[in-house]
Enzyme design. Structure first.
Site, mmCIF file in Angstrom:
data_model
loop_
_atom_site.group_PDB
_atom_site.id
_atom_site.type_symbol
_atom_site.label_atom_id
_atom_site.label_comp_id
_atom_site.label_asym_id
_atom_site.label_seq_id
_atom_site.Cartn_x
_atom_site.Cartn_y
_atom_site.Cartn_z
ATOM 1 N N GLY A 1 0.871 -1.178 0.000
ATOM 2 C CA GLY A 1 0.000 0.000 0.000
ATOM 3 C C GLY A 1 0.897 1.213 0.000
ATOM 4 O O GLY A 1 2.127 1.071 0.083
ATOM 5 N N SER A 2 0.285 2.400 -0.035
ATOM 6 C CA SER A 2 1.110 3.608 -0.129
ATOM 7 C C SER A 2 2.057 3.744 1.059
ATOM 8 O O SER A 2 3.189 4.192 0.910
ATOM 9 C CB SER A 2 0.201 4.839 -0.225
ATOM 10 O OG SER A 2 -0.725 4.827 0.854
ATOM 11 N N GLU B 1 3.689 1.571 2.520
ATOM 12 C CA GLU B 1 4.815 0.631 2.473
ATOM 13 C C GLU B 1 5.744 0.898 1.300
ATOM 14 O O GLU B 1 6.841 0.359 1.232
ATOM 15 C CB GLU B 1 4.322 -0.822 2.351
ATOM 16 C CG GLU B 1 3.527 -1.303 3.536
ATOM 17 C CD GLU B 1 2.120 -0.742 3.513
ATOM 18 O OE1 GLU B 1 1.765 -0.065 4.479
ATOM 19 O OE2 GLU B 1 1.403 -0.940 2.523
ATOM 20 N N GLU C 1 -4.215 -10.490 2.364
ATOM 21 C CA GLU C 1 -3.218 -10.618 3.423
ATOM 22 C C GLU C 1 -3.256 -11.964 4.144
ATOM 23 O O GLU C 1 -2.246 -12.410 4.695
ATOM 24 C CB GLU C 1 -3.348 -9.457 4.404
ATOM 25 C CG GLU C 1 -2.850 -8.120 3.848
ATOM 26 C CD GLU C 1 -3.839 -7.391 2.952
ATOM 27 O OE1 GLU C 1 -4.899 -7.956 2.605
ATOM 28 O OE2 GLU C 1 -3.542 -6.234 2.592
ATOM 29 N N HIS D 1 -0.096 -3.914 4.728
ATOM 30 C CA HIS D 1 -0.623 -2.563 4.679
ATOM 31 C C HIS D 1 -1.258 -2.221 6.024
ATOM 32 O O HIS D 1 -1.889 -3.072 6.653
ATOM 33 C CB HIS D 1 -1.660 -2.479 3.556
ATOM 34 C CG HIS D 1 -2.126 -1.088 3.303
ATOM 35 N ND1 HIS D 1 -1.261 -0.034 3.191
ATOM 36 C CD2 HIS D 1 -3.368 -0.581 3.137
ATOM 37 C CE1 HIS D 1 -1.952 1.069 2.976
ATOM 38 N NE2 HIS D 1 -3.237 0.770 2.934
ATOM 39 N N HIS E 1 -11.266 -30.113 22.662
ATOM 40 C CA HIS E 1 -12.153 -29.389 21.751
ATOM 41 C C HIS E 1 -13.570 -29.307 22.311
ATOM 42 O O HIS E 1 -14.293 -28.357 22.067
ATOM 43 C CB HIS E 1 -12.148 -30.084 20.371
ATOM 44 C CG HIS E 1 -12.980 -29.405 19.319
ATOM 45 N ND1 HIS E 1 -13.297 -30.012 18.138
ATOM 46 C CD2 HIS E 1 -13.541 -28.178 19.273
ATOM 47 C CE1 HIS E 1 -14.023 -29.188 17.402
ATOM 48 N NE2 HIS E 1 -14.191 -28.070 18.068
ATOM 49 N N GLY F 1 -7.125 -24.416 14.171
ATOM 50 C CA GLY F 1 -8.523 -24.602 13.789
ATOM 51 C C GLY F 1 -9.025 -23.500 12.869
ATOM 52 O O GLY F 1 -10.170 -23.551 12.422
#
Ligand SMILES: Cc1ncc(C[n+]2csc(CCOP(=O)(O)OP(=O)(O)O)c2C)c(N)n1
Ligand SMILES: [Mg+2]
Length: 542
Positions: free
Chosen positions: A39-40, A42, A61, A84, A291, A416
């Site tokens: 993005g700008s 980065e 991402e 970003h 679980h 998970g």
């Protein structure tokens, strides 16, 4: 009167840009891949992109972090990620959680607006950048000054690699990259911690004295490159070996006579399966991961519990027994270094498990079973091929029909959280160019990070992507009776009609084949084992 001290000489070190200093830190750690989605905020990092680095683009991402996770696990080295600002980290969060659970070392950098406009709450500002990824990063920081960024990256790398490994986040304002700073000295930090000898000796004595020991092996064994050492320890003590519940890696060959099976994440069932053992040793595993709700004891009556773990949290919450903290591999090596005591005469060689019966193909016109599909895959796959799995209801079938028999040949996530397997397989394939990688993915799971297909195609990775298409979230339907649903009753939100993975493959630049004829599957899978670019096989299963 002595002369006053002269003022210190002006500083002689030549200054470099923060960007150069950071790239040098990465070089010192052997890092040459940057996984990202730009993005700008980065872009300054990529001015004159360094020729010795490779940028690996993910189109979402979750894909970026999933690829970086597979890459880090398969290289045993922290991976480097650039996201970003707030929205990018947000998209990545599910797989950051998974990286944290997987204990995957990863340095995540996130863009931030330029420091001078931060007071004006600017566009793209990540207002609490260091809070956003918590609690699923080991450390997060936005350095106080631009000049502090290289040291923050170095610290992040050391912390990420320190067991228990995990992701860390550094938020970097866009104008920091061009600021000037002093280059950083290269240094090393040790990571493996040796276990406390007297505690380990007590465990060794208990193992020598046990009549029927059982090992419960978790992901940390393979992660710590301790597969062969654990095998030696199990053979020395004639221990039966179970795979720990929800283990993201395998630590023991499934074709070995001492292999005893997989523990489910259910308290009562674990106690049942461990029945008859007088000593239970959890190696690189929690004791235990559950679980569903359970009651009563955690291990069989009269048995004693021991644990080897690199994770202080896991050691601290274990409900009973003795935990020895330290590197899993060094712990096992220290146990092996003890003189081999005469085997307790009452200890017998456990009976090997019965071999799984082979399945037959369905009659013509009928859909094939997942068991048939996985048996076909097991028949054609090279022995050193790597399976990256995310196919929830197929897991128990896989445990029967697709045995894992060698180290570093199996990856799944410990969290998970779906959306990890497909991109992780891409990261593993990038890390292991000489090996065949097989992504084994459920139709539902594939859709959480389907853009990974595009990265696989762009990287021209020779991987097989096997989609088990049962048109539904079968695992949830199978799980529903545990919550009081009538078995087989309709369940909202679990049908997945109209997904076309061959079309999705084509739309991402990958080749794809649909197989609904059980007898055609072996041939197509054999072809997928030879492909030179990613090939998706959509398998229509019942
Ligand atoms: C991010 C995320 N969302 C939802 C779930 C809940 N969940 C668990 S299993 C499952 C079904 C997965 O479907 P599929 O990949 O088709 O495998 P199948 O169950 O059909 O074998 C879902 C949605 C989850 N684990 N992670
Ligand atoms: Mg499904």
């Amino acid at each position: 009167m002595p002369e006053p001290m002269p003022p210190p000489a002006p500083h002689a070190t030549a200054l470099v840009s923060v960007r150069e200093a950071v790239l040098d830190v990465l070089r010192a750690h052997g890092i040459r891949h940057i996984f990202g989605n730009p993005g700008s905020t980065e872009l300054p990092l990529f001015l004159d992109f360094p020729g010795d680095f490779r940028y690996v683009l993910g189109l979402q991402e979750a894909v970026v972090v999933g690829m970086a996770d597979g890459f880090a696990q398969a290289t045993r080295q922290a991976s480097f990620v650039n996201l970003h600002s707030a929205a990018g980290v947000g998209h990545a969060m599910g797989n950051i959680f998974t990286a944290f659970k997987n204990r995957t070392p990863m340095v995540i950098t996130a863009g931030q607006q330029a420091r001078s406009i931060l007071p004006f709450d600017p566009f793209l500002h990540s207002a609490q950048a260091t809070e956003l990824p918590k609690p699923y990063v080991k450390w997060s920081v936005e350095p106080a000054r631009a000049q502090d960024v290289p040291l923050a990256i170095a610290r992040a790398l050391h912390l990420a690699m320190m067991p228990p490994c995990g992701p860390v986040l550094v938020s970097i304002p866009a104008d920091d990259w061009t600021a000037l700073t002093e280059p950083l000295a290269r240094r090393e930090v040790s990571t493996a911690l040796r276990p406390q000898p007297d505690l380990l000796d007590r465990l060794g004595q208990a193992l020598d004295a046990a009549e029927r020991p059982a090992f419960v092996v978790g992901a940390a064994v393979d992660r710590d490159a301790a597969w062969h050492d654990l095998l030696a320890l199990a053979e020395r003590h004639r221990a039966r070996v179970f795979v720990a519940p929800m283990s993201g890696r395998h630590g023991f060959p499934q074709d070995h006579p001492l292999f005893a099976g997989f523990l489910p994440a259910m308290r009562e069932r674990i106690v049942e399966l461990l029945q008859g053992h007088d000593l239970v040793l959890a190696v690189g595993a929690a004791a235990f991961t559950y679980h569903v709700e359970g009651h009563g004891p955690h291990i069989p009556e009269g048995a004693s519990l021991f644990q080897l773990t690199e994770d202080p949290q896991t050691a601290a919450w274990a409900p009973l027994g003795m935990s020895v903290l330290g590197s899993v591999r060094l712990s096992i090596l220290d146990l092996l270094a003890r003189p081999a005591a005469a085997i307790n005469p009452r200890r017998s060689m456990p009976a090997p498990r019965r071999a799984t019966a082979r399945v037959e193909p369905p009659p013509p016109g009928q859909r094939m079973s997942t068991a048939w599909a996985l048996q076909c895959l097991a028949d054609v796959r090279p022995p050193d091929s790597i399976v990256v799995e995310e196919a929830p209801s197929a897991r128990p079938v896989m445990q029967q029909h697709l045995p894992i028999v060698a180290p570093e040949t199996f990856y799944t996530m410990c969290s998970g959280g779906l959306g990890h397997g497909l991109p992780a397989a891409v990261g593993v394939a990038l890390a292991q160019p000489g090996r065949r990688v097989i992504a084994l993915i459920g139709d539902g799971s594939a859709m959480y990070a389907i853009q990974a297909l595009w990265s696989a195609a762009q990287l021209a990775l020779p991987m097989a992507i096997v989609i088990l298409k049962n048109r539904r979230y079968a695992a949830l339907q199978e799980f529903a009776p545990a919550f009081g649903f009538t078995p087989g009753a309709a369940l909202e939100g679990c049908d997945l009609p109209d997904l076309d993975f061959v079309a999705l493959a084509a739309g991402h630049g990958c080749s794809g084949v649909r197989v609904d004829d059980a007898r055609a599957l072996p041939g197509v899978l054999a072809q997928a084992m030879q492909c030179t670019a990613p090939m998706l096989v959509e398998v229509e299963v019942a």
